[in-house]
Design a protein around this motif. Sequence first.
Motif, PDB file in Angstrom:
ATOM      1  N   PHE A  33     -17.522  64.031 -29.692  1.00  0.00           N
ATOM      2  CA  PHE A  33     -17.145  64.066 -28.286  1.00  0.00           C
ATOM      3  C   PHE A  33     -18.339  64.510 -27.443  1.00  0.00           C
ATOM      4  CE2 PHE A  33     -12.546  63.922 -29.032  1.00  0.00           C
ATOM      5  CZ  PHE A  33     -12.482  64.291 -30.355  1.00  0.00           C
ATOM      6  N   TYR A  48     -15.914  59.581 -26.377  1.00  0.00           N
ATOM      7  CA  TYR A  48     -15.846  59.994 -27.757  1.00  0.00           C
ATOM      8  C   TYR A  48     -15.812  58.829 -28.713  1.00  0.00           C
ATOM      9  CZ  TYR A  48     -10.923  59.963 -29.610  1.00  0.00           C
ATOM     10  OH  TYR A  48      -9.686  59.662 -30.127  1.00  0.00           O
ATOM     11  N   ARG A  50     -14.913  57.741 -32.896  1.00  0.00           N
ATOM     12  CA  ARG A  50     -14.288  58.092 -34.159  1.00  0.00           C
ATOM     13  C   ARG A  50     -14.775  57.105 -35.202  1.00  0.00           C
ATOM     14  NH1 ARG A  50      -8.161  57.554 -34.338  1.00  0.00           N
ATOM     15  NH2 ARG A  50      -8.348  58.830 -32.480  1.00  0.00           N
ATOM     16  N   ASP A  56     -12.939  56.136 -26.427  1.00  0.00           N
ATOM     17  CA  ASP A  56     -12.530  56.439 -25.056  1.00  0.00           C
ATOM     18  C   ASP A  56     -13.775  56.832 -24.274  1.00  0.00           C
ATOM     19  OD1 ASP A  56     -11.580  57.624 -22.677  1.00  0.00           O
ATOM     20  OD2 ASP A  56      -9.832  58.485 -23.649  1.00  0.00           O
TER      21      ASP A  56
ATOM     22  N   ASN B  99      -4.981  60.543 -30.625  1.00  0.00           N
ATOM     23  CA  ASN B  99      -6.154  60.518 -29.764  1.00  0.00           C
ATOM     24  C   ASN B  99      -6.568  61.962 -29.575  1.00  0.00           C
ATOM     25  OD1 ASN B  99      -7.925  60.586 -27.608  1.00  0.00           O
ATOM     26  ND2 ASN B  99      -6.953  58.896 -26.550  1.00  0.00           N
ATOM     27  N   LYS B 101      -8.681  63.568 -27.889  1.00  0.00           N
ATOM     28  CA  LYS B 101      -9.337  63.964 -26.646  1.00  0.00           C
ATOM     29  C   LYS B 101      -8.640  65.176 -26.040  1.00  0.00           C
ATOM     30  CE  LYS B 101      -9.603  61.941 -22.023  1.00  0.00           C
ATOM     31  NZ  LYS B 101      -9.322  60.689 -21.295  1.00  0.00           N
TER      32      LYS B 101
END
Lengths: 111, 114
Positions: A33, A48, A50, A56, B99, B101
Amino acid sequence: NAGVIQTPRHKVTGKGQEATLWCEPISGHSAVFWYRQTIVQGLEFLTYFRNQAPIDDSGMPKERFSAQMPNQSHSTLKIQSTQPQDSAVYLCASSLLDTQYFGPGTRLLVL
Amino acid sequence: AQSVDQPDAHVTLSEGASLELRCSYSYSAAPYLFWYVQYPGQSLQFLLKYITGDTVVKGTKGFEAEFRKSNSSFNLKKSPAHWSDSAKYFCALEGGTGNYKYVFGAGTRLKVIA
């Protein structure tokens, strides 16, 4: 375990120059992130990854900012044509599941 | 939409007192909640988290937090406070949908006077 490594720790650029910030996640962590921290705006999510894939990037300024994760051992945040308002501490964090572990940050100053 | 509110920008208390830092959240489903601490000149350090199960969770440095679904809160507590607890504390929410985040609150700057 060295934790999340960020380089450089401090960077000074002139207005209009490019800045590249590096992040090495904790070994085995699958997510990376990027955040930006300023006194005025606080902690802002940028983007970020993965498993190296971008998931995102909703917090990334659409112009001048880009991020990559070319392999599992590092990610880069690039800022083109830096502006004084880009001055901030840029934080990288990595996680295996839900808990994020933060690096020491890169303090960027744009003159 | 997800949001986290830390209503107290600054908290000052005396060493030995009990501390409670407030955090409320807005999220339509079951949240994952976290507290982090940032000492001056340093980065964020993980303190504790609530995912599921016991609503009182214990973390590092003697801190604990209580999840209260009824009023959407996740307050951080410690007793007694020590001058070394002086730092900025951030509450964060993750949607728990896979997610990972976070949404962070604005933070509370705690000053413990010796």
